[in-house]
Design an enzyme around this catalytic site. Structure first.
Site, mmCIF file in Angstrom:
data_model
loop_
_atom_site.group_PDB
_atom_site.id
_atom_site.type_symbol
_atom_site.label_atom_id
_atom_site.label_comp_id
_atom_site.label_asym_id
_atom_site.label_seq_id
_atom_site.Cartn_x
_atom_site.Cartn_y
_atom_site.Cartn_z
ATOM 1 N N LYS A 37 0.840 -1.204 0.000
ATOM 2 C CA LYS A 37 0.000 0.000 0.000
ATOM 3 C C LYS A 37 0.878 1.258 0.000
ATOM 4 O O LYS A 37 2.077 1.191 0.296
ATOM 5 C CB LYS A 37 -0.901 -0.009 1.237
ATOM 6 C CG LYS A 37 -0.145 0.004 2.570
ATOM 7 C CD LYS A 37 -1.065 -0.254 3.762
ATOM 8 C CE LYS A 37 -0.278 -0.272 5.060
ATOM 9 N NZ LYS A 37 -1.118 -0.662 6.215
ATOM 10 N N TYR A 252 16.082 30.169 8.674
ATOM 11 C CA TYR A 252 14.857 30.861 9.099
ATOM 12 C C TYR A 252 14.754 30.915 10.613
ATOM 13 O O TYR A 252 15.038 29.931 11.300
ATOM 14 C CB TYR A 252 13.627 30.124 8.569
ATOM 15 C CG TYR A 252 13.361 30.339 7.102
ATOM 16 C CD1 TYR A 252 13.044 31.605 6.612
ATOM 17 C CD2 TYR A 252 13.407 29.270 6.220
ATOM 18 C CE1 TYR A 252 12.789 31.791 5.255
ATOM 19 C CE2 TYR A 252 13.145 29.448 4.873
ATOM 20 C CZ TYR A 252 12.833 30.717 4.394
ATOM 21 O OH TYR A 252 12.573 30.893 3.067
HETATM 22 C C1 LIG Z 1 -0.280 -1.664 6.882
HETATM 23 C C2 LIG Z 1 -0.819 -2.957 7.367
HETATM 24 C C3 LIG Z 1 0.030 -4.082 7.509
HETATM 25 C C4 LIG Z 1 1.535 -3.998 7.382
HETATM 26 O O1 LIG Z 1 2.040 -3.512 8.606
HETATM 27 P P1 LIG Z 1 3.603 -3.363 8.917
HETATM 28 O O2 LIG Z 1 3.634 -2.921 10.321
HETATM 29 O O3 LIG Z 1 4.114 -2.335 7.959
HETATM 30 O O4 LIG Z 1 4.227 -4.680 8.690
HETATM 31 C C5 LIG Z 1 -0.556 -5.298 7.830
HETATM 32 N N1 LIG Z 1 -1.890 -5.402 8.047
HETATM 33 C C6 LIG Z 1 -2.722 -4.340 7.966
HETATM 34 C C7 LIG Z 1 -4.176 -4.514 8.239
HETATM 35 C C8 LIG Z 1 -2.217 -3.079 7.643
HETATM 36 O O5 LIG Z 1 -3.033 -2.026 7.590
#
Ligand SMILES: *Cc1c(COP(=O)(O)O)cnc(C)c1O
Length: 356
Positions: A37, A252
């Site tokens: 994702k 800044y």
């Molecule tokens: C993002 C996500 C993962 C992966 O999690 P990590 O901590 O990056 O390994 C797994 N399961 C769900 C439901 C997620 O939303």
């Protein structure tokens, strides 16, 4: 030196493969299903997913339906399983069919839309074992038992709220609840573990694990892990070197004032590139083999660093994260997590994939 890119993100595919294999070794008989994702946590799903597929990954997770549609086009393998965490919203059934994607059902409404929709849609069901984010409540799970035979449930999953703290009592509570509510679904594969869960031992593995961050080099427990190699290497070039007199200020808000004469360098990376402004006065870079602090406020395009005594030249490379400092070290300095550092990375710098 004008042909050198100002900043570069190098993505080391050998390290990605190493991490994938390390997770496979930990997971034993459980399938390792990469989570890609958010553009594979900012590292480029179009490169990462086919690479992992070519090394045997056959199940993938994304969050959004649009990400799933992209991934199906990218992978070309119509038999690879692609799950969409977001659920099954009104009017989406046709898209899940057209792109052969699998929704993760998060509510009884999702479930009703599924069983009254086309039977080609294979789905997972998520059960909320305590995170109170997405998923059916445990007392709703029994309703899945009356599912019509026309529709196939290919996975039952849940998600750990405190996996990054392996000693947190909530992990065992969630594990217990997950067993309690899903053991009756004999023959349906189960999944509980993200990266952290994969490192927490066999009890958490079930049939399939869903690692994201650890594939990309982030430690499962908020710090670098010896089994994992850094995948993302972010660096920026020195644009200018200048000498300061004691009392001169930098950037800044004049937030940094030189306590004595010193030499600073201005590097070509800023918050528009995803270098979190929270690293102002807190983060470090590695330059000429030495770790040196970020001085004053990070600007949109440039950042100042202390290079006193290092004979730094224009065009030298400063490492923001990679081997040192690590992604987790820099995230900790910014008071955040590796996930945020990666997913905030901008699109303005050069990206290179170091192939095997
Ligand atoms: C993002 C996500 C993962 C992966 O999690 P990590 O901590 O990056 O390994 C797994 N399961 C769900 C439901 C997620 O939303």
């Amino acid at each position: 030196m004008s042909d050198l890119p100002t900043a570069t993100l190098e993505i080391d595919l050998a390290a990605l493969l190493h991490n994938y294999r390390a997770l496979k070794a930990l997971a034993g008989r459980a399938e390792v299903a990469p989570v890609v994702k958010a553009d594979a946590y900012g590292l480029g799903m179009a490169e990462i997913a086919p690479f992992l597929h070519s090394h045997g990954a056959r199940t993938f997770f994304v969050a959004r339906l649009e990400e799933g549609i992209d991934l199906r086009r990218i992978l070309r393998d119509t038999s690879a399983d692609i799950y969409v965490f977001d659920g099954l919203r009104k009017g989406q059934n046709a898209l899940f069919v057209a792109h052969n994607l699998r929704p993760v059902l998060n509510s009884l409404d999702d479930y009703a839309r599924w069983i009254t929709g086309p039977s080609e849609v294979v789905a997972a069901a998520q059960i909320d074992t305590g995170m109170n984010r997405l998923g059916l409540r445990p007392d709703q799970v029994s309703q899945l038992k009356s599912k019509p035979n026309t529709h196939r449930l290919s996975l039952i999953m849940s998600h750990l709220a405190c996996g990054d703290q392996p000693d947190h009592p909530m992990n065992a509570d969630q594990l217990h609840l997950f067993h309690h509510h899903t053991d009756g679904f004999i023959g349906t594969p189960k999944s509980l573990a993200n990266s952290a869960g994969t490192f927490m031992g066999r009890d958490y593995h079930f049939d399939l694990v869903r690692p994201g961050i650890s594939l990309y080099g982030g430690g499962p427990f908020g710090e670098s892990h010896p089994d994992l190699r850094p995948v993302a290497h972010l660096s920026a070039r020195v644009l200018q070197v200048r000498d300061l007199k004691a009392g001169d200020s930098v950037g800044y808000g004049a937030q940094f004032t030189a306590p004595s004469d010193m030499t600073i360098a201005t590097i070509g990376i800023g918050y528009a590139d995803g270098l979190l402004r929270a690293l102002s006065g807190r983060g470090h870079v590695t330059i000429r083999g030495r770790r040196r602090p970020i001085l004053g406020r990070i600007s949109m395009d440039v950042t100042s660093i202390d290079v006193t005594g290092l004979n730094v030249q224009t065009g030298d490379k400063a490492v923001l994260f990679g081997d040192s400092p690590t992604l987790d070290e820099q995230a900790t300095a910014a008071q955040t997590i590796s996930y945020e550092l990666l997913t905030r990375l901008g699109s303005r710098f050069e990206r290179t994939y170091k192939r095997i």
